[in-house]
Design an enzyme around this catalytic site. Sequence first.
Site, mmCIF file in Angstrom:
data_model
loop_
_atom_site.group_PDB
_atom_site.id
_atom_site.type_symbol
_atom_site.label_atom_id
_atom_site.label_comp_id
_atom_site.label_asym_id
_atom_site.label_seq_id
_atom_site.Cartn_x
_atom_site.Cartn_y
_atom_site.Cartn_z
ATOM 1 N N GLU A 117 4.103 2.868 -1.499
ATOM 2 C CA GLU A 117 4.264 2.451 0.033
ATOM 3 C C GLU A 117 3.614 1.232 0.549
ATOM 4 O O GLU A 117 2.954 0.707 -0.443
ATOM 5 C CB GLU A 117 3.704 3.482 1.130
ATOM 6 C CG GLU A 117 4.617 4.767 0.941
ATOM 7 C CD GLU A 117 3.851 5.932 2.097
ATOM 8 O OE1 GLU A 117 3.121 5.430 2.891
ATOM 9 O OE2 GLU A 117 4.132 7.033 1.982
ATOM 10 N N HIS A 236 4.204 0.981 13.654
ATOM 11 C CA HIS A 236 4.741 1.200 12.503
ATOM 12 C C HIS A 236 6.058 0.565 12.722
ATOM 13 O O HIS A 236 6.754 0.382 13.623
ATOM 14 C CB HIS A 236 5.211 2.795 12.397
ATOM 15 C CG HIS A 236 5.993 3.336 11.118
ATOM 16 N ND1 HIS A 236 6.742 2.832 10.326
ATOM 17 C CD2 HIS A 236 4.929 3.984 10.266
ATOM 18 C CE1 HIS A 236 6.850 3.410 9.299
ATOM 19 N NE2 HIS A 236 5.838 4.150 9.076
ATOM 20 N N ARG A 282 1.614 -3.119 7.089
ATOM 21 C CA ARG A 282 2.469 -2.752 8.190
ATOM 22 C C ARG A 282 2.411 -3.644 9.541
ATOM 23 O O ARG A 282 3.226 -3.877 9.940
ATOM 24 C CB ARG A 282 2.014 -1.416 8.631
ATOM 25 C CG ARG A 282 2.407 -0.365 7.805
ATOM 26 C CD ARG A 282 1.926 1.122 8.326
ATOM 27 N NE ARG A 282 2.485 2.104 7.486
ATOM 28 C CZ ARG A 282 1.966 3.444 7.701
ATOM 29 N NH1 ARG A 282 1.147 3.811 8.878
ATOM 30 N NH2 ARG A 282 2.783 4.357 7.129
ATOM 31 N N HIS A 342 2.152 3.587 16.784
ATOM 32 C CA HIS A 342 1.891 4.792 15.901
ATOM 33 C C HIS A 342 0.562 5.337 15.327
ATOM 34 O O HIS A 342 0.301 6.317 15.259
ATOM 35 C CB HIS A 342 2.445 4.013 14.239
ATOM 36 C CG HIS A 342 2.595 4.964 13.058
ATOM 37 N ND1 HIS A 342 3.456 6.222 13.217
ATOM 38 C CD2 HIS A 342 2.095 5.109 11.856
ATOM 39 C CE1 HIS A 342 2.999 6.881 12.150
ATOM 40 N NE2 HIS A 342 2.366 6.214 11.196
ATOM 41 N N ARG A 377 -4.793 0.140 9.051
ATOM 42 C CA ARG A 377 -4.671 1.204 8.043
ATOM 43 C C ARG A 377 -3.683 1.075 6.980
ATOM 44 O O ARG A 377 -2.834 0.566 7.271
ATOM 45 C CB ARG A 377 -4.321 2.498 8.828
ATOM 46 C CG ARG A 377 -4.303 3.639 7.875
ATOM 47 C CD ARG A 377 -3.780 4.951 8.717
ATOM 48 N NE ARG A 377 -2.814 5.054 9.483
ATOM 49 C CZ ARG A 377 -1.589 5.486 8.693
ATOM 50 N NH1 ARG A 377 -1.632 6.216 7.657
ATOM 51 N NH2 ARG A 377 -0.704 5.424 9.512
#
Length: 547
Positions: A117, A236, A282, A342, A377
């Site tokens: 990811e 997100h 992100r 998100h 994060r």
Amino acid sequence: MKLQHSPQRYDYIIIGGGLAGLYCAYFLAQHGTVALIARRTIEESNSYYAQGGMAAVTDQKDSPTNHYEDTLIAGRGLCIPEAVKVLTDEAPDRINELIQMGMTFDSEDGHLALGLEGGHHHRRILHAGGDATGRLVTTFMIEQVRKAQHITIFDHHSAVQLLRSADGSHCQGLVTYDERAHLYDTILASAVVLATGGAAALYYPTTNPPTALGDGLWLASEAGAELMDLEFIQFHPTALYLPGQASFLISEAVRGEGAYLVDKEGQRFMPALHPLAELAPRDVVARSIFLKMQEEGSDHVRLRLRHIDPKRLLQRFPTISEHCRQLGLDITDEIPVAPAAHYTVGGIGVDLNGCTRLPGLYAVGEVSSTGVMGANRLASNSLIECIVFGKRIAEYALAHPITSHTPEPLPAPTHLPDLSWSLEEEQIYALERQTKFSRTMGDILMSRVGIIRSKEGLVTALHELQHLSDELAEDARHSIHAYMTRRRVEIAHMMAHAALLREESRGGHYRSDYTETLPESEAYRTRLLDGQITHQPINQQAHKSYD
């Protein structure tokens, strides 16, 4: 006060039924009685809907040091290294613990299947049921909790106020609102753990279920704990976009399997913007999509998957595939996506054992600010943070009980609504006015405290949110739903205020009028305590301890 009955006493109270609360409750219940409080049911939480997976080193080609470095990079200079080291060092043990308890993760050729990811330089994302990791691991822990003999579940109870001891020295319990009885309950314990999730559902659109509304932040702040870094909200990059439909998360793991972002001409745009392209952190991907949408005057971009093996997609992402199919979309071709709120990166300030500034009060999961996430994060660090720090809280609380040597008078709740409205009036208010206020707040946050911010927009947001709070003031004296809505507006106000005072761009906070990031020597965390916001220099901060 309309109290249902005399106070109930337990050894421990857990507020929140997500993975963090469940895991902590499971271990505490082996040594005492536990009251588990859920605003709806323990099947409804952010953890339950998480798709991506759990980041932990299980491959010999990887190492906790690599995981540590990736987390620091994603955190944009605001991570606390000691906290990150705890996470990355202890994550493999917690995964092994889950497996030994009976949890099954996906495997390939007899080995754990590992996904990739955004922000990770190695495959280290464990998943279960393809894209159903959150649901399966949370369901597994729900089964363990329901089998435990010493856990009492209070569902459809909202935590409305934490109770301090008579001398104010420690947390002694809480008041809940029982929505079925339309009465307050008082529950006392030697330790209270906030595991209420974040506040991203205050925004519209959001990938969160309507449980992540910042209630734990308010409870902690009112009781005297400190809040940290509320300006950092993670958006997100890829939520499914269809007009009139609620946002639905399209996991980062889909891009990890090779999906591309394309503009209205069908051209990829991320490779020119970041070396990791679609797998950049992100905040980079979300901002890039947002700017591309502005440039094109569109409300979405497209995620292209037609070049990926269709069988692989359907096997790896059954939940997403089925959801798309029901909406007439084909995951093996292209789907429309846009960013949505998100994750709450900041939260309640805690130490390495989950202790807050108020003895006897702990926080874990998204509601907490451990120092792991920094300003942004790293993907799939959230579920693993839940169990790493959930276990640490259980161990610490068991080893450091708070006991009173003399009987204490029951602390009196203050400033709660008198519940003079009937249950029917409350239900009508929740369906009509509360929904309207919440949508207005969500629109304000997304448009003015969203992916790209400015002084003008943030000042306007503060005025608009204050107006909403004022509108709610009279009803909040009598109605529990108006009271809860008003305090959520106040959390939104804190977020906007913190964003206004951070005059730089960093991680999940981007200012169009302050596009540069302050140098490392000037980096700071935002601290909110007793209604005052101050800046705490990161270079002066070893990890605090509240012991």
